[in-house]
Enzyme design. Structure first.
Site, PDB file in Angstrom:
ATOM      1  N   CYS A 113       0.949  -1.349  -0.066  1.00 37.07           N
ATOM      2  CA  CYS A 113       0.031  -0.105  -0.102  1.00 37.07           C
ATOM      3  C   CYS A 113       0.815   1.393  -0.053  1.00 37.07           C
ATOM      4  O   CYS A 113       0.234   2.393  -0.395  1.00 37.07           O
ATOM      5  CB  CYS A 113      -0.956   0.011   1.355  1.00 37.07           C
ATOM      6  N   HIS A 254      -3.800   7.183   1.843  1.00 34.39           N
ATOM      7  CA  HIS A 254      -3.969   5.778   1.387  1.00 34.39           C
ATOM      8  C   HIS A 254      -5.414   5.392   1.952  1.00 34.39           C
ATOM      9  O   HIS A 254      -5.758   5.504   3.009  1.00 34.39           O
ATOM     10  CB  HIS A 254      -2.709   4.826   1.720  1.00 34.39           C
ATOM     11  N   ASN A 284     -10.158  -0.660  -0.960  1.00 35.00           N
ATOM     12  CA  ASN A 284      -8.759  -0.528  -0.906  1.00 35.00           C
ATOM     13  C   ASN A 284      -8.065  -1.140  -2.305  1.00 35.00           C
ATOM     14  O   ASN A 284      -7.828  -2.237  -2.574  1.00 35.00           O
ATOM     15  CB  ASN A 284      -8.173  -1.402   0.376  1.00 35.00           C
TER      16      ASN A 284
HETATM   17  N1  COA Z   1     -18.999  -9.308   7.615  1.00 36.46           N
HETATM   18  C1  COA Z   1     -19.746  -9.572   8.786  1.00 36.46           C
HETATM   19  N2  COA Z   1     -19.051  -9.875   9.882  1.00 36.46           N
HETATM   20  C2  COA Z   1     -17.756  -9.939   9.658  1.00 36.46           C
HETATM   21  C3  COA Z   1     -16.987  -9.702   8.575  1.00 36.46           C
HETATM   22  C4  COA Z   1     -17.666  -9.380   7.345  1.00 36.46           C
HETATM   23  N3  COA Z   1     -17.209  -9.113   6.205  1.00 36.46           N
HETATM   24  N4  COA Z   1     -15.540  -9.974   8.960  1.00 36.46           N
HETATM   25  C5  COA Z   1     -15.545 -10.445   9.994  1.00 36.46           C
HETATM   26  N5  COA Z   1     -16.849 -10.196  10.682  1.00 36.46           N
HETATM   27  C6  COA Z   1     -17.015 -10.698  12.013  1.00 36.46           C
HETATM   28  C7  COA Z   1     -15.964 -11.138  13.093  1.00 36.46           C
HETATM   29  O1  COA Z   1     -16.065 -12.643  12.543  1.00 36.46           O
HETATM   30  C8  COA Z   1     -16.322 -10.820  14.438  1.00 36.46           C
HETATM   31  O2  COA Z   1     -17.559 -11.847  14.620  1.00 36.46           O
HETATM   32  P1  COA Z   1     -17.307 -12.316  16.238  1.00 36.46           P
HETATM   33  O3  COA Z   1     -17.294 -11.191  16.933  1.00 36.46           O
HETATM   34  O4  COA Z   1     -18.648 -13.008  16.338  1.00 36.46           O
HETATM   35  O5  COA Z   1     -15.899 -12.939  16.230  1.00 36.46           O
HETATM   36  C9  COA Z   1     -16.921  -9.737  14.142  1.00 36.46           C
HETATM   37  O6  COA Z   1     -17.291  -9.400  12.881  1.00 36.46           O
HETATM   38  C10 COA Z   1     -15.826  -8.349  14.362  1.00 36.46           C
HETATM   39  O7  COA Z   1     -14.706  -8.596  13.915  1.00 36.46           O
HETATM   40  P2  COA Z   1     -13.268  -7.887  14.194  1.00 36.46           P
HETATM   41  O8  COA Z   1     -12.158  -8.465  13.374  1.00 36.46           O
HETATM   42  O9  COA Z   1     -13.262  -7.779  15.578  1.00 36.46           O
HETATM   43  O10 COA Z   1     -13.777  -6.599  13.326  1.00 36.46           O
HETATM   44  P3  COA Z   1     -13.084  -4.934  13.387  1.00 36.46           P
HETATM   45  O11 COA Z   1     -14.033  -4.214  14.084  1.00 36.46           O
HETATM   46  O12 COA Z   1     -11.728  -5.333  14.211  1.00 36.46           O
HETATM   47  O13 COA Z   1     -13.123  -4.749  11.874  1.00 36.46           O
HETATM   48  C11 COA Z   1     -11.287  -4.759  10.033  1.00 36.46           C
HETATM   49  C12 COA Z   1     -12.150  -5.724  11.034  1.00 36.46           C
HETATM   50  C13 COA Z   1     -10.660  -5.684   9.155  1.00 36.46           C
HETATM   51  C14 COA Z   1     -12.607  -3.891   9.191  1.00 36.46           C
HETATM   52  C15 COA Z   1     -10.647  -3.881  10.914  1.00 36.46           C
HETATM   53  O14 COA Z   1      -9.769  -4.535  11.693  1.00 36.46           O
HETATM   54  C16 COA Z   1      -9.819  -3.034   9.973  1.00 36.46           C
HETATM   55  O15 COA Z   1     -10.395  -2.328   9.233  1.00 36.46           O
HETATM   56  N6  COA Z   1      -8.365  -3.342   9.885  1.00 36.46           N
HETATM   57  C17 COA Z   1      -7.511  -2.625   9.173  1.00 36.46           C
HETATM   58  C18 COA Z   1      -7.669  -2.904   7.893  1.00 36.46           C
HETATM   59  C19 COA Z   1      -7.091  -2.402   6.656  1.00 36.46           C
HETATM   60  O16 COA Z   1      -6.936  -1.227   6.645  1.00 36.46           O
HETATM   61  N7  COA Z   1      -5.889  -3.217   5.974  1.00 36.46           N
HETATM   62  C20 COA Z   1      -5.321  -2.506   4.792  1.00 36.46           C
HETATM   63  C21 COA Z   1      -4.033  -1.835   5.616  1.00 36.46           C
HETATM   64  S1  COA Z   1      -3.083  -1.311   4.273  1.00 36.46           S
END
Ligand code: COA
Length: 327
Positions: A113, A254, A284
């Site tokens: 990224c 980004h 993204n």
């Molecule tokens: N749809 C619905 N539910 C989902 C899901 C989806 N696509 N993906 C995960 N879940 C669920 C999980 O299984 C979890 O369920 P549980 O509580 O029953 O276990 C719940 O949603 C919460 O998941 P969690 O991983 O704690 O969510 P979060 O609030 O951390 O959000 C991201 C996840 C990926 C959106 C977040 O961590 C994020 O944005 N991270 C950075 C990502 C990024 O920018 N990456 C690129 C960097 S260059």
């Protein structure tokens, strides 16, 4: 010493729009979950058989046209992608072939990224030291073929999209253009966001039992570091340029996640009005996200000559990078 100035921008996204609800065909997910957590409404997926070099071609043509530069005048191509056509050679070689570019250096970089800002920095250095006068910098990604479309892939699979952006960087006696660029890496977090296989640590490199073919992401860890590092690198660029945060016209973060940009803006004490965002439309697009935003901002009239802008990126590696530019 010449200045390094961005003289043309271009971008291309595939026609096929994939809305959040369309992803329900693969995942147990919802528009609300995806939008609330990331700010994404839709993204674009290219058809199979299309590679990053193909996506780059229309973006490069636009950038060359806007710069008024003929392809035969280019001195170098820097191509940032994490989704190349093949293991080797790089996407830049395919672009060189497909666009019938001169036999100039065509360099692939793999800084994920942060790749576009790294590429811009490479262009800046070659131009400022006088070796080259016109460098094409491309960020292009074909992510959709790398996503795990099985139910287990939902956390990562909903975030990414395909697309390409390009800029022409030229030597100029009038500047300042690119004021400074700042690059960082911390490999201790390499395994928090990666595609581990196929791996040259294994023989055979490709075997039927590969388990690491799809992106793995420790979302919470990535989120935390992204906010801190993108903020830090924006501040580093501001300090180097001698600009106060509020005198900058536009921040181009980004496009990883709306909440990452919002947390960063909050920590610098800025409103989101100064942050140019495209994540709702494209998800993204990793290395393509910043040049797509620059090109769109120029076309919709938001980005104007003489404005001060900051680019800031964070991604797998971990890598992070920023640039201060007078447009
Ligand atoms: N749809 C619905 N539910 C989902 C899901 C989806 N696509 N993906 C995960 N879940 C669920 C999980 O299984 C979890 O369920 P549980 O509580 O029953 O276990 C719940 O949603 C919460 O998941 P969690 O991983 O704690 O969510 P979060 O609030 O951390 O959000 C991201 C996840 C990926 C959106 C977040 O961590 C994020 O944005 N991270 C950075 C990502 C990024 O920018 N990456 C690129 C960097 S260059």
């Amino acid at each position: 010493m010449p200045y390094a100035v961005i003289t043309g921008t271009g971008h291309y996204v595939p026609e096929k729009v994939v809305k959040n609800d369309d992803l329900k065909a693969f995942y147990d997910t919802s528009d609300e979950w995806i939008y609330e957590r990331s700010g994404i409404r839709e993204r674009r997926f290219a058809p199979e058989g299309v590679g990053p070099a193909d996506l780059a071609i229309p973006a490069v043509k636009q950038a060359l046209e806007r710069a008024g530069v003929d392809k035969t005048a280019l001195d170098m191509v820097v191509f940032a992608t994490l989704s190349p056509e093949c293991w080797f050679p790089g996407s830049a070689c395919f672009l060189q072939e497909k666009m019938d570019l001169p036999t100039i250096p065509a360099l692939d970089i793999r800084m994920q990224c942060s790749g576009f800002v790294y590429g811009l920095s490479i262009a800046e250095q070659y131009i400022k030291n006088g070796m080259y006068r016109r460098v094409l910098v491309v960020g292009a990604e074909m992510q959709s073929t790398s996503l795990d479309l099985s139910p287990e892939g939902r956390t990562v699979g909903v975030l990414f999209g395909d697309g390409a952006g390009a800029v022409v960087v030229e030597a100029s006696q009038t500047g300042p253009g690119i004021v400074s660029t700042h690059l960082h890496t911390q490999g201790k977090y390499a395994r928090e966001l990666w595609i581990p296989e196929p791996s040259s640590l294994k023989r055979p490199k490709v075997s039927p039992d590969l388990k690491g073919l799809y992106p793995y992401m420790n979302g919470k860890e990535v989120f935390k570091h992204a906010v801190v590092r993108m903020k830090e690198s924006a501040l580093e660029a501001l300090e180097s340029a001698g600009w106060a945060p509020e005198e900058v016209d536009w921040y181009f973060p980004h496009q990883a996640n709306y909440r990452i940009a919002a947390a960063m803006a909050d920590q610098i004490g800025l409103s989101m009005d100064k942050f140019y965002m495209t994540i709702h439309k494209y998800g993204n697009t990793t290395a393509a996200s910043i040049p797509i935003s620059l090109s769109e901002a120029e076309r919709d009239g938001s980005l104007k000559k003489g404005q001060k802008i900051i680019l800031t990126a964070f991604g797998s590696g971990f890598t992070w990078a920023s640039a201060a530019i007078v447009w």
